[in-house]
Design an enzyme around this catalytic site. Structure first.
Site, PDB file in Angstrom:
ATOM      1  N   ARG A   1       1.461   4.235  -4.197  1.00 52.56           N
ATOM      2  CA  ARG A   1       0.256   5.063  -4.212  1.00 52.56           C
ATOM      3  C   ARG A   1      -0.575   4.906  -5.486  1.00 52.56           C
ATOM      4  NH1 ARG A   1       2.048   5.172   0.419  1.00 52.56           N
ATOM      5  NH2 ARG A   1       2.573   7.072   1.556  1.00 52.56           N
TER       6      ARG A   1
ATOM      7  N   GLN B   1      -8.468  -6.519  -0.972  1.00 51.95           N
ATOM      8  CA  GLN B   1      -7.844  -7.565  -0.160  1.00 51.95           C
ATOM      9  C   GLN B   1      -8.880  -8.356   0.620  1.00 51.95           C
ATOM     10  OE1 GLN B   1      -4.706  -6.085   2.319  1.00 51.95           O
ATOM     11  NE2 GLN B   1      -4.140  -8.092   3.106  1.00 51.95           N
TER      12      GLN B   1
ATOM     13  N   SER C   1     -10.888  -9.859   3.436  1.00 54.51           N
ATOM     14  CA  SER C   1     -11.200  -9.252   4.728  1.00 54.51           C
ATOM     15  C   SER C   1     -11.157 -10.282   5.853  1.00 54.51           C
ATOM     16  CB  SER C   1     -12.587  -8.614   4.679  1.00 54.51           C
ATOM     17  OG  SER C   1     -12.983  -8.195   5.971  1.00 54.51           O
ATOM     18  N   GLN C   2     -10.461  -9.939   6.929  1.00 56.64           N
ATOM     19  CA  GLN C   2     -10.478 -10.789   8.122  1.00 56.64           C
ATOM     20  C   GLN C   2     -11.713 -10.526   8.975  1.00 56.64           C
ATOM     21  OE1 GLN C   2      -6.660 -10.158  10.066  1.00 56.64           O
ATOM     22  NE2 GLN C   2      -5.799 -11.939   9.049  1.00 56.64           N
ATOM     23  N   ARG C   3     -12.506  -9.529   8.591  1.00 55.06           N
ATOM     24  CA  ARG C   3     -13.779  -9.307   9.289  1.00 55.06           C
ATOM     25  C   ARG C   3     -14.834 -10.317   8.827  1.00 55.06           C
ATOM     26  NH1 ARG C   3     -16.194  -3.501   8.989  1.00 55.06           N
ATOM     27  NH2 ARG C   3     -17.417  -4.357  10.715  1.00 55.06           N
TER      28      ARG C   3
ATOM     29  N   VAL D   1       0.809  -1.209   0.000  1.00 58.17           N
ATOM     30  CA  VAL D   1       0.000   0.000   0.000  1.00 58.17           C
ATOM     31  C   VAL D   1       0.850   1.270   0.000  1.00 58.17           C
ATOM     32  CG1 VAL D   1      -1.964  -1.128   1.089  1.00 58.17           C
ATOM     33  CG2 VAL D   1      -0.249  -0.014   2.539  1.00 58.17           C
ATOM     34  N   ARG D   2       2.157   1.136   0.116  1.00 58.51           N
ATOM     35  CA  ARG D   2       3.036   2.298  -0.013  1.00 58.51           C
ATOM     36  C   ARG D   2       3.168   2.742  -1.463  1.00 58.51           C
ATOM     37  NH1 ARG D   2       7.606  -0.332   3.971  1.00 58.51           N
ATOM     38  NH2 ARG D   2       6.325  -0.333   5.855  1.00 58.51           N
TER      39      ARG D   2
ATOM     40  N   ARG E   1       3.710   2.323 -16.029  1.00 59.71           N
ATOM     41  CA  ARG E   1       4.702   3.251 -15.463  1.00 59.71           C
ATOM     42  C   ARG E   1       4.947   2.944 -13.990  1.00 59.71           C
ATOM     43  NH1 ARG E   1       4.543   9.880 -15.887  1.00 59.71           N
ATOM     44  NH2 ARG E   1       6.642  10.245 -15.042  1.00 59.71           N
TER      45      ARG E   1
ATOM     46  N   ARG F   1      11.436  -2.969  -5.795  1.00 58.53           N
ATOM     47  CA  ARG F   1      11.155  -4.219  -5.097  1.00 58.53           C
ATOM     48  C   ARG F   1      11.923  -5.423  -5.623  1.00 58.53           C
ATOM     49  NH1 ARG F   1       9.180  -2.442  -0.342  1.00 58.53           N
ATOM     50  NH2 ARG F   1       7.416  -1.029  -0.642  1.00 58.53           N
TER      51      ARG F   1
END
Length: 233
Positions: free
Chosen positions: A81, A87, A89-91, A78-79, A163, A172
């Site tokens: 931008r 993603q 969800s763990q909920r 998420v860095r 890009r 990375r």
């Protein structure tokens, strides 16, 4: 970890080349892309990379499915931008058993040390059992998940334009990047080079595309694209 290219811009090499040509032509975009040949695209895309004219690459986008990534790595993603993420969800998805079950990502440094691996697995199992116990006690899954480790597996869908992907691969795929996100980038680059071989011909860290710009170099530059794309042990 598994990476799938779920969707991408059709004929991305030709599209990016045509988008660049429209800056200097009075022809329509549809006419330009019809005239575009593989030879012309290859030459122009190399010129764009060399000159730093990177905005045309934003017209090609790629969507990936990723399974078996840890939340350690997803927090790093998420860095970046200029990307879109969806993603698991763990909920709403129960962890540690039943449908949608996931487990732990074990770092190689832990896996190769028997004592460390046993300790790691034992603690992960304890956390999983504590999570299940909390849920059985009526604690909402969104609260019980607080006990789960950062190394818990997740699934996600991610979209980036070409890009931003070049920027992502530049950072990375460097050997100084964390091992898991580096492996994710390697698998993504393989998919990208299959879909758009010219656009991603020279993608990767500075030691492959030029000279290392890291203030603290790893001291082990890649020998070339083949070395970069090989699975790291």
């Amino acid at each position: 970890m598994k990476v799938y290219l779920l969707s991408g811009t059709p004929a991305p090499d030709s599209l990016v080349a045509a988008a660049a040509r429209i800056c200097y032509s009075d022809a329509s975009a549809s006419d330009l892309i019809e005239r575009e040949s593989a030879e012309l695209s290859t030459r122009l895309l190399k010129e764009l990379r060399f000159s730093g004219h990177h905005s045309p690459f934003e017209h090609a986008s790629f969507t990936f499915g990723v399974d078996g990534l840890s939340r350690v790595a997803s927090h790093q993603l998420v860095r970046h931008r200029i990307a879109s993420f969806s993603q698991q969800s763990q909920r709403y998805v129960k962890m540690g058993g039943g449908e949608g079950s996931v487990g732990m990502v074990t770092p190689p440094s832990v896996a190769k040390n028997r004592e460390a691996a046993e300790l790691f697995a034992r603690q992960a199992e304890n956390a999983c059992e504590a999570y299940k116990k909390l849920v059985s006690m009526g604690i909402p899954a969104e609260d019980a998940r607080f006990i789960l480790p950062h190394g818990w597996e997740t699934r996600l869908v991610m979209t980036m334009n070409a890009r931003e992907l070049h920027h992502f691969f530049n950072l990375r795929l460097c050997r100084r990047a964390q091992w898991e996100i580096r492996e994710l980038a390697r698998l993504m680059l393989i998919e990208c080079r299959n879909a758009a071989p010219v656009i991603f011909e020279a993608a990767g860290p500075f030691c492959v595309t030029g000279e290392c710009r890291e203030s603290l170099s790893c001291g082990k530059p890649y020998g070339g694209m083949e070395d970069l794309l090989a699975k790291q042990e």
